[in-house]
Design a protein around this motif. Structure first.
Motif, PDB file in Angstrom:
ATOM      1  N   VAL A 273       0.866  -1.175   0.000  1.00  0.00           N
ATOM      2  CA  VAL A 273       0.000   0.000   0.000  1.00  0.00           C
ATOM      3  C   VAL A 273       0.907   1.231   0.000  1.00  0.00           C
ATOM      4  CG1 VAL A 273      -1.909  -1.121   1.210  1.00  0.00           C
ATOM      5  CG2 VAL A 273      -0.141   0.055   2.532  1.00  0.00           C
ATOM      6  N   ASP A 274       0.381   2.342  -0.485  1.00  0.00           N
ATOM      7  CA  ASP A 274       1.165   3.570  -0.466  1.00  0.00           C
ATOM      8  C   ASP A 274       1.228   4.117   0.955  1.00  0.00           C
ATOM      9  OD1 ASP A 274       1.615   3.516  -3.209  1.00  0.00           O
ATOM     10  OD2 ASP A 274      -0.213   4.634  -3.654  1.00  0.00           O
ATOM     11  N   LEU A 275       2.437   4.398   1.425  1.00  0.00           N
ATOM     12  CA  LEU A 275       2.632   4.903   2.778  1.00  0.00           C
ATOM     13  C   LEU A 275       3.579   6.093   2.768  1.00  0.00           C
ATOM     14  CD1 LEU A 275       3.204   1.740   5.022  1.00  0.00           C
ATOM     15  CD2 LEU A 275       1.268   3.308   5.135  1.00  0.00           C
ATOM     16  N   PHE A 276       3.228   7.113   3.530  1.00  0.00           N
ATOM     17  CA  PHE A 276       4.194   8.157   3.815  1.00  0.00           C
ATOM     18  C   PHE A 276       5.138   7.673   4.906  1.00  0.00           C
ATOM     19  CE2 PHE A 276       0.886  10.967   2.009  1.00  0.00           C
ATOM     20  CZ  PHE A 276       1.674  11.665   1.108  1.00  0.00           C
ATOM     21  N   ALA A 277       6.414   8.023   4.758  1.00  0.00           N
ATOM     22  CA  ALA A 277       7.423   7.749   5.780  1.00  0.00           C
ATOM     23  C   ALA A 277       8.141   9.067   6.032  1.00  0.00           C
ATOM     24  CB  ALA A 277       8.385   6.664   5.324  1.00  0.00           C
ATOM     25  N   ILE A 278       7.757   9.736   7.102  1.00  0.00           N
ATOM     26  CA  ILE A 278       8.213  11.096   7.374  1.00  0.00           C
ATOM     27  C   ILE A 278       9.320  11.059   8.428  1.00  0.00           C
ATOM     28  CG2 ILE A 278       7.526  13.384   8.124  1.00  0.00           C
ATOM     29  CD1 ILE A 278       6.253  12.462   5.452  1.00  0.00           C
ATOM     30  N   VAL A 279      10.472  11.613   8.077  1.00  0.00           N
ATOM     31  CA  VAL A 279      11.601  11.659   9.002  1.00  0.00           C
ATOM     32  C   VAL A 279      11.296  12.654  10.114  1.00  0.00           C
ATOM     33  CG1 VAL A 279      14.042  12.222   9.258  1.00  0.00           C
ATOM     34  CG2 VAL A 279      13.230  11.074   7.180  1.00  0.00           C
ATOM     35  N   GLU A 280      11.475  12.217  11.344  1.00  0.00           N
ATOM     36  CA  GLU A 280      11.309  13.075  12.511  1.00  0.00           C
ATOM     37  C   GLU A 280      12.433  12.771  13.487  1.00  0.00           C
ATOM     38  OE1 GLU A 280       6.915  14.558  13.684  1.00  0.00           O
ATOM     39  OE2 GLU A 280       7.668  12.756  14.622  1.00  0.00           O
ATOM     40  N   GLN A 281      13.419  13.628  13.517  1.00  0.00           N
ATOM     41  CA  GLN A 281      14.474  13.469  14.518  1.00  0.00           C
ATOM     42  C   GLN A 281      14.267  14.521  15.587  1.00  0.00           C
ATOM     43  OE1 GLN A 281      18.538  13.402  13.100  1.00  0.00           O
ATOM     44  NE2 GLN A 281      19.343  13.612  15.180  1.00  0.00           N
ATOM     45  N   ASP A 282      13.691  14.101  16.704  1.00  0.00           N
ATOM     46  CA  ASP A 282      13.432  15.046  17.796  1.00  0.00           C
ATOM     47  C   ASP A 282      14.740  15.706  18.220  1.00  0.00           C
ATOM     48  OD1 ASP A 282      10.616  14.604  18.236  1.00  0.00           O
ATOM     49  OD2 ASP A 282      11.149  12.652  19.045  1.00  0.00           O
ATOM     50  N   MET A 283      14.785  17.039  18.134  1.00  0.00           N
ATOM     51  CA  MET A 283      16.019  17.742  18.482  1.00  0.00           C
ATOM     52  C   MET A 283      15.769  19.030  19.252  1.00  0.00           C
ATOM     53  SD  MET A 283      18.770  17.248  15.410  1.00  0.00           S
ATOM     54  CE  MET A 283      17.925  18.234  14.171  1.00  0.00           C
ATOM     55  N   TYR A 284      14.602  19.171  19.869  1.00  0.00           N
ATOM     56  CA  TYR A 284      14.349  20.408  20.613  1.00  0.00           C
ATOM     57  C   TYR A 284      15.071  20.384  21.952  1.00  0.00           C
ATOM     58  CZ  TYR A 284      12.033  24.146  23.106  1.00  0.00           C
ATOM     59  OH  TYR A 284      11.788  25.300  23.826  1.00  0.00           O
ATOM     60  N   PRO A 285      15.796  21.432  22.305  1.00  0.00           N
ATOM     61  CA  PRO A 285      16.186  22.553  21.449  1.00  0.00           C
ATOM     62  C   PRO A 285      17.487  22.228  20.725  1.00  0.00           C
ATOM     63  CG  PRO A 285      16.918  22.958  23.684  1.00  0.00           C
ATOM     64  CD  PRO A 285      16.226  21.609  23.701  1.00  0.00           C
ATOM     65  N   CYS A 286      17.758  22.929  19.617  1.00  0.00           N
ATOM     66  CA  CYS A 286      19.010  22.681  18.915  1.00  0.00           C
ATOM     67  C   CYS A 286      19.533  23.975  18.301  1.00  0.00           C
ATOM     68  CB  CYS A 286      18.856  21.603  17.847  1.00  0.00           C
ATOM     69  SG  CYS A 286      17.869  22.087  16.422  1.00  0.00           S
ATOM     70  N   GLU A 287      20.825  23.998  18.039  1.00  0.00           N
ATOM     71  CA  GLU A 287      21.437  25.151  17.384  1.00  0.00           C
ATOM     72  C   GLU A 287      20.869  25.281  15.970  1.00  0.00           C
ATOM     73  OE1 GLU A 287      23.428  27.417  18.769  1.00  0.00           O
ATOM     74  OE2 GLU A 287      23.098  26.323  20.644  1.00  0.00           O
ATOM     75  N   PRO A 288      20.636  26.492  15.497  1.00  0.00           N
ATOM     76  CA  PRO A 288      19.957  26.671  14.212  1.00  0.00           C
ATOM     77  C   PRO A 288      20.699  26.115  13.004  1.00  0.00           C
ATOM     78  CG  PRO A 288      20.743  28.776  15.097  1.00  0.00           C
ATOM     79  CD  PRO A 288      20.874  27.781  16.188  1.00  0.00           C
ATOM     80  N   ASP A 289      22.007  25.988  13.093  1.00  0.00           N
ATOM     81  CA  ASP A 289      22.765  25.469  11.950  1.00  0.00           C
ATOM     82  C   ASP A 289      22.895  23.955  11.963  1.00  0.00           C
ATOM     83  OD1 ASP A 289      23.170  28.038  10.985  1.00  0.00           O
ATOM     84  OD2 ASP A 289      25.105  28.281  11.998  1.00  0.00           O
TER      85      ASP A 289
END
Length: 307
Positions: A273-289
């Motif tokens: 079946v068609d599935l979205f696979a969305i990358v989520e690397q929790d990084m709060y808080p992190c440096e903007p660069d």
């Protein structure tokens, strides 16, 4: 002469890869420690992603015309919106919940997406770690949770044409394999699907491949994430709340952590079946660069997996 093994990765033709504001350290609609939304959109496009999620409502523009223009000119499309719910509290919270869901569902629909990610409310605060309520539900609360989630799935589908995908999450009541299976067994598959977050499920001791193979018809969406097993062992031993655990780096850049994403993606492809696979690397808080190079490397890694 025996044939040489192919170095070509398997085709993951049914998997659509994307990323989310979460991978840029965005957890809140407005926070001085987060990058501006324009920078997120610029950088997620520069990383090679085509699909994004809306993230916390109010972070990206909530005017559909503005958001459509901003995403289109960067070659981006929206896969889902996200809502937080506390439906185990029962019918008294329905009206407040629906008011919150309706605005987000309307924007999600307007952006052409078809999924709404539903995250259960936390039993302890994700910033402070303060305990807000017991970490286990009573039988009555389980009935509220399953019954009202089915109602939410029905209403969202009928009014906005969206399918809800419920996201098991650390420090919520839908977390471990036991609780995820109890939730799935207690809900109608026609109304409620699962957003399997590989990192959160591993954080809570679950096996993503096993869940896909056992409850494949209930998997409607994927979040790709890994945990650092050494840091995970420390935060489990110390009873560290999820927010501070993220600040310690418990969610790490793939392929350095667990679970291995190749077998997860292969199992998902087998569902056909068609599935979205969305990358989520929790990084709060992190440096903007910090997020951009990680996102670029992660996208390259997923391409090497065939995605």
């Amino acid at each position: 002469m025996s044939p040489q093994p192919s170095s070509t990765p398997p085709s993951l033709s049914r998997i659509r890869i994307g990323s989310a504001p979460d991978s840029w350290g965005v957890w809140f609609p407005d926070d001085s420690r987060q990058v501006p939304w324009q920078r997120f959109l610029d950088e997620v496009a520069a990383s090679g992603y085509e699909w994004i999620e809306l993230g916390p409502y109010g972070y990206l523009p909530s005017d559909p015309a503005v958001l459509a223009e901003e995403t289109a000119r960067r070659g981006l499309k929206v896969s889902a919106g996200t809502v937080f719910t506390g439906l185990h509290h029962g019918p008294d919270v329905w009206d407040e919940t629906w008011a919150h869901v309706a605005d987000i569902a309307a924007l999600t629909q307007a952006m052409g997406a078809s999924h709404l990610v539903v995250i259960p409310s936390f039993w302890r605060d994700d910033k402070t770690g303060d305990v807000l309520e017991p970490d286990t539900l009573t039988a009555a609360q389980w009935r509220h949770l399953t019954g009202l989630t089915e109602r939410l799935g029905h209403e969202v589908r009928e009014r906005y044409g969206l399918r809800i995908v419920v996201h098991p999450h650390a420090d919520t009541h839908i977390d471990s394999e036991e609780n995820v299976v109890r939730f799935l067994d207690g809900t109608d598959s026609d109304l409620v699907s699962l957003c399997l977050d590989t990192g959160h499920y591993a954080y809570c001791g679950g096996d993503s491949v096993k869940l896909i193979e056992t409850y494949g018809e209930r998997i409607g969406y994927l979040h790709l994430k890994q945990v650092d097993p050494e840091i995970l062992a420390e935060v489990r031993a110390d009873g560290t709340p999820f927010g501070p655990a993220v600040a310690q780096g418990v969610m790490c850049e793939p392929p350095a952590g667990v679970p291995a994403l190749e077998p997860v993606l292969a199992a998902a492809q087998q569902l056909d079946v068609d599935l979205f696979a969305i990358v989520e690397q929790d990084m709060y808080p992190c440096e903007p660069d910090r997020p951009l190079p990680i996102a670029q490397r992660t996208r390259a890694f997923l391409r090497s997996c065939g995605a």
